[in-house]
Design a protein around this motif. Structure first.
Motif, PDB file in Angstrom:
ATOM      1  N   GLY A 115       0.796  -1.219   0.000  1.00  0.00           N
ATOM      2  CA  GLY A 115       0.000   0.000   0.000  1.00  0.00           C
ATOM      3  C   GLY A 115       0.829   1.268   0.000  1.00  0.00           C
ATOM      4  N   ALA A 116       2.157   1.120  -0.072  1.00  0.00           N
ATOM      5  CA  ALA A 116       3.016   2.306  -0.117  1.00  0.00           C
ATOM      6  C   ALA A 116       2.902   3.026  -1.451  1.00  0.00           C
ATOM      7  N   PHE A 117       2.614   2.267  -2.518  1.00  0.00           N
ATOM      8  CA  PHE A 117       2.444   2.827  -3.848  1.00  0.00           C
ATOM      9  C   PHE A 117       1.023   2.547  -4.344  1.00  0.00           C
ATOM     10  N   ARG A 118       0.532   3.453  -5.157  1.00  0.00           N
ATOM     11  CA  ARG A 118      -0.715   3.213  -5.875  1.00  0.00           C
ATOM     12  C   ARG A 118      -0.393   3.305  -7.365  1.00  0.00           C
ATOM     13  N   VAL A 119      -0.361   2.142  -8.000  1.00  0.00           N
ATOM     14  CA  VAL A 119       0.078   2.054  -9.390  1.00  0.00           C
ATOM     15  C   VAL A 119      -0.961   1.291 -10.201  1.00  0.00           C
ATOM     16  N   ALA A 120      -1.462   1.916 -11.241  1.00  0.00           N
ATOM     17  CA  ALA A 120      -2.470   1.261 -12.070  1.00  0.00           C
ATOM     18  C   ALA A 120      -1.852   0.191 -12.964  1.00  0.00           C
ATOM     19  N   ASP A 121      -0.655   0.450 -13.494  1.00  0.00           N
ATOM     20  CA  ASP A 121       0.012  -0.492 -14.394  1.00  0.00           C
ATOM     21  C   ASP A 121       1.501  -0.485 -14.056  1.00  0.00           C
ATOM     22  N   GLN A 122       1.956  -1.523 -13.388  1.00  0.00           N
ATOM     23  CA  GLN A 122       3.344  -1.555 -12.929  1.00  0.00           C
ATOM     24  C   GLN A 122       4.335  -1.576 -14.090  1.00  0.00           C
ATOM     25  N   LYS A 123       4.027  -2.285 -15.159  1.00  0.00           N
ATOM     26  CA  LYS A 123       4.941  -2.363 -16.294  1.00  0.00           C
ATOM     27  C   LYS A 123       5.112  -0.998 -16.958  1.00  0.00           C
ATOM     28  N   LEU A 124       4.008  -0.316 -17.224  1.00  0.00           N
ATOM     29  CA  LEU A 124       4.094   0.999 -17.852  1.00  0.00           C
ATOM     30  C   LEU A 124       4.817   1.992 -16.952  1.00  0.00           C
ATOM     31  N   THR A 125       4.551   1.913 -15.650  1.00  0.00           N
ATOM     32  CA  THR A 125       5.229   2.809 -14.713  1.00  0.00           C
ATOM     33  C   THR A 125       6.729   2.554 -14.722  1.00  0.00           C
ATOM     34  N   ARG A 126       7.110   1.284 -14.694  1.00  0.00           N
ATOM     35  CA  ARG A 126       8.541   0.938 -14.718  1.00  0.00           C
ATOM     36  C   ARG A 126       9.206   1.457 -15.988  1.00  0.00           C
ATOM     37  N   LEU A 127       8.581   1.224 -17.128  1.00  0.00           N
ATOM     38  CA  LEU A 127       9.171   1.655 -18.392  1.00  0.00           C
ATOM     39  C   LEU A 127       9.285   3.181 -18.453  1.00  0.00           C
ATOM     40  N   ALA A 128       8.270   3.869 -17.961  1.00  0.00           N
ATOM     41  CA  ALA A 128       8.296   5.333 -17.990  1.00  0.00           C
ATOM     42  C   ALA A 128       9.408   5.882 -17.100  1.00  0.00           C
ATOM     43  N   LEU A 129       9.528   5.345 -15.895  1.00  0.00           N
ATOM     44  CA  LEU A 129      10.548   5.839 -14.965  1.00  0.00           C
ATOM     45  C   LEU A 129      11.955   5.519 -15.462  1.00  0.00           C
ATOM     46  N   MET A 130      12.145   4.320 -15.984  1.00  0.00           N
ATOM     47  CA  MET A 130      13.463   3.963 -16.483  1.00  0.00           C
ATOM     48  C   MET A 130      13.845   4.804 -17.701  1.00  0.00           C
ATOM     49  N   SER A 131      12.890   5.094 -18.563  1.00  0.00           N
ATOM     50  CA  SER A 131      13.164   5.941 -19.723  1.00  0.00           C
ATOM     51  C   SER A 131      13.551   7.348 -19.291  1.00  0.00           C
ATOM     52  N   MET A 132      12.916   7.855 -18.268  1.00  0.00           N
ATOM     53  CA  MET A 132      13.268   9.165 -17.733  1.00  0.00           C
ATOM     54  C   MET A 132      14.730   9.181 -17.294  1.00  0.00           C
ATOM     55  N   CYS A 133      15.140   8.134 -16.593  1.00  0.00           N
ATOM     56  CA  CYS A 133      16.502   8.070 -16.062  1.00  0.00           C
ATOM     57  C   CYS A 133      17.542   7.904 -17.163  1.00  0.00           C
ATOM     58  N   THR A 134      17.294   6.986 -18.090  1.00  0.00           N
ATOM     59  CA  THR A 134      18.281   6.710 -19.126  1.00  0.00           C
ATOM     60  C   THR A 134      18.430   7.868 -20.104  1.00  0.00           C
ATOM     61  N   GLY A 135      17.423   8.710 -20.176  1.00  0.00           N
ATOM     62  CA  GLY A 135      17.488   9.848 -21.090  1.00  0.00           C
ATOM     63  C   GLY A 135      18.591  10.833 -20.783  1.00  0.00           C
ATOM     64  N   THR A 136      19.135  10.789 -19.561  1.00  0.00           N
ATOM     65  CA  THR A 136      20.192  11.743 -19.222  1.00  0.00           C
ATOM     66  C   THR A 136      21.443  11.540 -20.065  1.00  0.00           C
ATOM     67  N   SER A 137      21.630  10.349 -20.624  1.00  0.00           N
ATOM     68  CA  SER A 137      22.800  10.125 -21.478  1.00  0.00           C
ATOM     69  C   SER A 137      22.744  10.982 -22.736  1.00  0.00           C
ATOM     70  N   GLU A 138      21.567  11.468 -23.099  1.00  0.00           N
ATOM     71  CA  GLU A 138      21.405  12.268 -24.307  1.00  0.00           C
ATOM     72  C   GLU A 138      21.484  13.773 -24.055  1.00  0.00           C
ATOM     73  N   TRP A 139      21.089  14.226 -22.861  1.00  0.00           N
ATOM     74  CA  TRP A 139      21.009  15.673 -22.697  1.00  0.00           C
ATOM     75  C   TRP A 139      21.798  16.252 -21.525  1.00  0.00           C
ATOM     76  N   TYR A 140      22.177  15.435 -20.564  1.00  0.00           N
ATOM     77  CA  TYR A 140      22.858  15.996 -19.394  1.00  0.00           C
ATOM     78  C   TYR A 140      24.245  16.531 -19.756  1.00  0.00           C
ATOM     79  N   ARG A 141      24.574  17.698 -19.240  1.00  0.00           N
ATOM     80  CA  ARG A 141      25.899  18.284 -19.382  1.00  0.00           C
ATOM     81  C   ARG A 141      26.371  18.732 -18.000  1.00  0.00           C
ATOM     82  N   PRO A 142      27.600  18.399 -17.604  1.00  0.00           N
ATOM     83  CA  PRO A 142      28.080  18.784 -16.276  1.00  0.00           C
ATOM     84  C   PRO A 142      28.177  20.292 -16.088  1.00  0.00           C
TER      85      PRO A 142
END
Length: 240
Positions: free
Chosen positions: A156-183
């Motif tokens: 009950g710590a999380f309320r998630v309608a679709d765990q797979k879609l949530t996982r894919l969305a969050l991971m895509s957010m994180c991996t995207g830094t390889s394309e735009w992050y600059r120190p």
């Protein structure tokens, strides 16, 4: 967030006295990330490291074997680092926060290696042992995310309608830094990680919390990462 100075390959790629394996792997990551595996030939690698084609084949059996080895080491490094980071984490929110911040940091700190790791699975021969191994390693890493979301939903710590879609969305957010992050960009890595954690916890309807402490010394370090990777945006790429 713990301090760490990540190593970058400082070897001169054309220096014949420098470690050949290091030069070849650094050049491979550089070329595979910039122009793609399919568009990179053994001749391109040989020219970049000032070797003959035969010299390359003395150190690697094939271009595909080189790609598979780079991906294998990177994926296993990510798994080992994640296991270390989550060892003492308590509760699904803490675990999810560490997963978000660590995946974000790895992609920001080693953008070319992670671009190859994330984007070149398609280049491995279907049905080959190497491709099956990389898929198994990728799935083993993603299991940490599956487990964190499942535990959060079950308790009950999380309320998630679709765990797979949530996982894919969050991971895509994180991996995207390889394309735009600059120190040298507007936001520090610490700020990016903290904001992504906030976004991630909001996505699973978890209460806001203090920033998760990420010890950078626990992250995988890829010594072949080209030294200019984070400061070499595409000519038409706007700094963010």
């Amino acid at each position: 967030m713990g301090d760490r100075t990540f190593g970058r390959s400082t070897v001169d790629l054309t220096d014949r006295d420098a470690d050949a394996n290091q030069r070849i792997r650094t050049a491979a990551v550089l070329l595979f990330a910039r122009q793609g595996y399919a568009a990179t030939s053994i001749r391109d690698l040989a020219r970049t490291v000032n070797m003959t084609n035969a010299g390359i084949y003395h150190h690697v059996s094939s271009k595909e074997a080189l790609l598979a080895d780079l991906m294998r080491v990177a994926q296993q490094g990510l798994i080992d680092a994640t296991e270390r980071m989550l060892h003492d984490a308590e509760g699904p929110a803490d675990r999810l926060a560490l997963l978000i911040s660590s995946l974000t940091a790895v992609h920001a700190l080693s953008p070319m290696t992670t671009r190859v790791m994330d984007g070149e699975l398609r280049s491995l021969t279907p049905g080959s042992a190497a491709r099956d191994e990389i898929i198994a390693l990728r799935d083993a890493y993603e299991d940490y995310w599956r487990d964190a979301l499942a535990r959060g939903a079950e308790t009950g710590a999380f309320r998630v309608a679709d765990q797979k879609l949530t996982r894919l969305a969050l991971m895509s957010m994180c991996t995207g830094t390889s394309e735009w992050y600059r120190p040298d960009g507007a936001s520090t890595l610490e700020q990016v990680c903290a904001e992504f954690v906030t976004i991630g916890l909001a996505a699973v309807r978890a209460p806001a919390r203090a920033e998760a402490t990420l010890d950078l010394s626990l992250l995988p370090d890829f010594p072949w990462e080209p030294p200019d990777a984070r400061n070499d945006p595409r000519p038409d790429e706007a700094r963010r």
